[in-house]
Write a protein that holds these residues in place. Structure first.
Motif, PDB file in Angstrom:
ATOM      1  N   LEU A  81       5.631 -10.142  -2.040  1.00  0.00           N
ATOM      2  CA  LEU A  81       5.274  -9.391  -3.246  1.00  0.00           C
ATOM      3  C   LEU A  81       6.411  -8.512  -3.758  1.00  0.00           C
ATOM      4  O   LEU A  81       6.241  -7.808  -4.760  1.00  0.00           O
ATOM      5  CB  LEU A  81       4.037  -8.512  -2.976  1.00  0.00           C
ATOM      6  N   LYS A  82       7.534  -8.539  -3.075  1.00  0.00           N
ATOM      7  CA  LYS A  82       8.663  -7.724  -3.524  1.00  0.00           C
ATOM      8  C   LYS A  82       9.192  -8.238  -4.865  1.00  0.00           C
ATOM      9  O   LYS A  82       9.121  -9.424  -5.172  1.00  0.00           O
ATOM     10  CB  LYS A  82       9.782  -7.735  -2.475  1.00  0.00           C
ATOM     11  N   GLY A  83       9.731  -7.316  -5.658  1.00  0.00           N
ATOM     12  CA  GLY A  83      10.313  -7.692  -6.932  1.00  0.00           C
ATOM     13  C   GLY A  83       9.337  -7.807  -8.077  1.00  0.00           C
ATOM     14  O   GLY A  83       9.699  -8.270  -9.164  1.00  0.00           O
ATOM     15  N   HIS A  84       8.106  -7.354  -7.864  1.00  0.00           N
ATOM     16  CA  HIS A  84       7.083  -7.431  -8.912  1.00  0.00           C
ATOM     17  C   HIS A  84       6.613  -6.048  -9.374  1.00  0.00           C
ATOM     18  O   HIS A  84       5.586  -5.938 -10.043  1.00  0.00           O
ATOM     19  CB  HIS A  84       5.885  -8.241  -8.419  1.00  0.00           C
ATOM     20  N   GLY A  85       7.338  -5.015  -8.981  1.00  0.00           N
ATOM     21  CA  GLY A  85       7.027  -3.673  -9.464  1.00  0.00           C
ATOM     22  C   GLY A  85       5.973  -2.916  -8.690  1.00  0.00           C
ATOM     23  O   GLY A  85       5.572  -1.828  -9.104  1.00  0.00           O
ATOM     24  N   HIS A  86       5.538  -3.453  -7.550  1.00  0.00           N
ATOM     25  CA  HIS A  86       4.463  -2.791  -6.817  1.00  0.00           C
ATOM     26  C   HIS A  86       4.900  -1.446  -6.223  1.00  0.00           C
ATOM     27  O   HIS A  86       4.135  -0.482  -6.233  1.00  0.00           O
ATOM     28  CB  HIS A  86       3.933  -3.708  -5.718  1.00  0.00           C
ATOM     29  N   SER A  87       6.103  -1.388  -5.696  1.00  0.00           N
ATOM     30  CA  SER A  87       6.586  -0.113  -5.147  1.00  0.00           C
ATOM     31  C   SER A  87       6.588   0.967  -6.222  1.00  0.00           C
ATOM     32  O   SER A  87       6.151   2.098  -5.999  1.00  0.00           O
ATOM     33  CB  SER A  87       7.990  -0.276  -4.569  1.00  0.00           C
ATOM     34  N   SER A  88       7.077   0.620  -7.407  1.00  0.00           N
ATOM     35  CA  SER A  88       7.115   1.580  -8.518  1.00  0.00           C
ATOM     36  C   SER A  88       5.712   1.965  -8.954  1.00  0.00           C
ATOM     37  O   SER A  88       5.430   3.144  -9.212  1.00  0.00           O
ATOM     38  CB  SER A  88       7.889   0.992  -9.699  1.00  0.00           C
ATOM     39  N   ASN A  89       4.813   0.986  -9.025  1.00  0.00           N
ATOM     40  CA  ASN A  89       3.440   1.280  -9.453  1.00  0.00           C
ATOM     41  C   ASN A  89       2.767   2.259  -8.496  1.00  0.00           C
ATOM     42  O   ASN A  89       2.134   3.235  -8.921  1.00  0.00           O
ATOM     43  CB  ASN A  89       2.622  -0.012  -9.522  1.00  0.00           C
ATOM     44  N   LEU A  90       2.889   1.984  -7.206  1.00  0.00           N
ATOM     45  CA  LEU A  90       2.238   2.836  -6.213  1.00  0.00           C
ATOM     46  C   LEU A  90       2.884   4.221  -6.169  1.00  0.00           C
ATOM     47  O   LEU A  90       2.192   5.241  -6.076  1.00  0.00           O
ATOM     48  CB  LEU A  90       2.298   2.174  -4.839  1.00  0.00           C
ATOM     49  N   PHE A 134       0.830  -1.204   0.000  1.00  0.00           N
ATOM     50  CA  PHE A 134       0.000   0.000   0.000  1.00  0.00           C
ATOM     51  C   PHE A 134       0.859   1.247   0.000  1.00  0.00           C
ATOM     52  O   PHE A 134       2.064   1.202   0.274  1.00  0.00           O
ATOM     53  CB  PHE A 134      -0.954   0.011   1.206  1.00  0.00           C
ATOM     54  N   ILE A 135       0.214   2.362  -0.317  1.00  0.00           N
ATOM     55  CA  ILE A 135       0.845   3.671  -0.200  1.00  0.00           C
ATOM     56  C   ILE A 135      -0.143   4.611   0.468  1.00  0.00           C
ATOM     57  O   ILE A 135      -1.355   4.528   0.242  1.00  0.00           O
ATOM     58  CB  ILE A 135       1.290   4.233  -1.571  1.00  0.00           C
ATOM     59  N   GLU A 136       0.387   5.465   1.323  1.00  0.00           N
ATOM     60  CA  GLU A 136      -0.420   6.458   2.036  1.00  0.00           C
ATOM     61  C   GLU A 136       0.300   7.794   1.930  1.00  0.00           C
ATOM     62  O   GLU A 136       1.463   7.898   2.298  1.00  0.00           O
ATOM     63  CB  GLU A 136      -0.567   6.045   3.497  1.00  0.00           C
ATOM     64  N   TYR A 137      -0.371   8.816   1.392  1.00  0.00           N
ATOM     65  CA  TYR A 137       0.273  10.127   1.244  1.00  0.00           C
ATOM     66  C   TYR A 137      -0.722  11.249   1.483  1.00  0.00           C
ATOM     67  O   TYR A 137      -1.950  11.028   1.442  1.00  0.00           O
ATOM     68  CB  TYR A 137       0.957  10.251  -0.123  1.00  0.00           C
ATOM     69  N   ILE A 138      -0.175  12.463   1.720  1.00  0.00           N
ATOM     70  CA  ILE A 138      -0.997  13.594   2.142  1.00  0.00           C
ATOM     71  C   ILE A 138      -0.269  14.890   1.807  1.00  0.00           C
ATOM     72  O   ILE A 138       0.973  14.903   1.724  1.00  0.00           O
ATOM     73  CB  ILE A 138      -1.257  13.495   3.671  1.00  0.00           C
ATOM     74  N   PRO A 139      -0.993  15.991   1.569  1.00  0.00           N
ATOM     75  CA  PRO A 139      -0.301  17.274   1.415  1.00  0.00           C
ATOM     76  C   PRO A 139       0.611  17.521   2.614  1.00  0.00           C
ATOM     77  O   PRO A 139       0.207  17.342   3.768  1.00  0.00           O
ATOM     78  CB  PRO A 139      -1.453  18.284   1.360  1.00  0.00           C
TER      79      PRO A 139
END
Length: 246
Positions: A82-91, A52-57
């Motif tokens: 799930l590492k190594g499948h591009g999820h960090s980059s996608n999010l 997941f990713i969580e972000y805010i102003p």
């Protein structure tokens, strides 16, 4: 893999993270609910929240930084399986796209100097994605930033975050409900500290203003010992006793 956008309308029926349940999940969901009106965005994977990713102003982030006009990423997390499948980059790419659409100056996130530390973003991954070190703290926690224009002034730590310290002896813990693990482990650590007569004071941060002036770059969990910053890593009762030398 598709990603689910968690909103105020669907959060009560959604599973946020594979590691959370019961009271932990409720505390995190309540914290998120109060942030949506401040611009918080939360995406998770369909597979029971294993990334997941969580972000805010950044002006609404619960961290002591000066970063008006930026987006701050509270958390970017991918489970080991799930590492190594591009999820960090996608999010991350979705966050960058959204930030640009909002007309923001760039994206920033807390990381560490050198190697990755637990509960902080991987500095090597961020550097690969174009992030640079915008500011550093005495405790080895860095603020990394991806500016969208070369002329953009980079975000900075407030002085209280650059030089983390408290004026009390013993263990002092600042924490928030932003991470569900604090809801589980803080009471357990408090209990074992009492059982072993270890000086241990907790300061539960419950509002943005207090978080933005906290004496550490990380407010989710900041543990001090005899005035000095010790760790941002959330401690189990056994790990805490080891830190205390027992």
């Amino acid at each position: 893999m598709n990603y689910i956008h968690i909103t105020e309308e669907n959060i009560d029926k959604e599973h946020i993270c594979c590691a959370m349940s019961g009271k932990q999940s409720l505390a995190k969901k309540e914290w998120l609910k109060q942030r949506f009106s401040e611009g918080l965005v939360f995406y998770r994977s369909e597979e029971r929240g294993k990334c997941f990713i969580e972000y805010i102003p950044a002006e609404n982030a619960w961290v002591p930084i000066d970063a008006d006009g930026w987006i701050h990423i509270n958390c970017l997390w991918v489970a080991g399986s799930l590492k190594g499948h591009g999820h960090s980059s996608n999010l991350l790419n979705e966050c960058i796209r959204d930030a640009k659409e909002q007309g923001r100056k760039g994206v920033c996130i807390l990381s560490s100097e050198g190697r990755k530390r637990e509960f902080l973003a991987d500095p090597k991954f961020l550097a690969y994605k174009g992030f640079e070190v915008a500011d550093v703290s005495d405790c080895g926690i860095n603020l990394m930033a991806l500016p969208f224009e070369e002329s953009a002034a980079l975000p900075k730590f407030k002085e209280c975050a650059k030089h983390p310290a408290v004026g009390e002896d013993g263990f002092v813990l600042y924490y928030t409900d932003q991470c569900p693990f604090t809801c589980y482990w803080v009471p357990r650590v408090r209990q074992v500290a009492e059982e072993h007569n270890i000086p241990f004071k907790t300061i539960h941060i419950t509002d943005k203003e207090t978080a933005q002036h906290a004496p550490a770059p990380v407010t989710t969990y900041a543990l001090f010992r005899d005035g000095q910053f010790l760790t941002q890593g959330i401690q189990s009762d056994k790990k805490f006793l080891a830190l205390a030398g027992l």
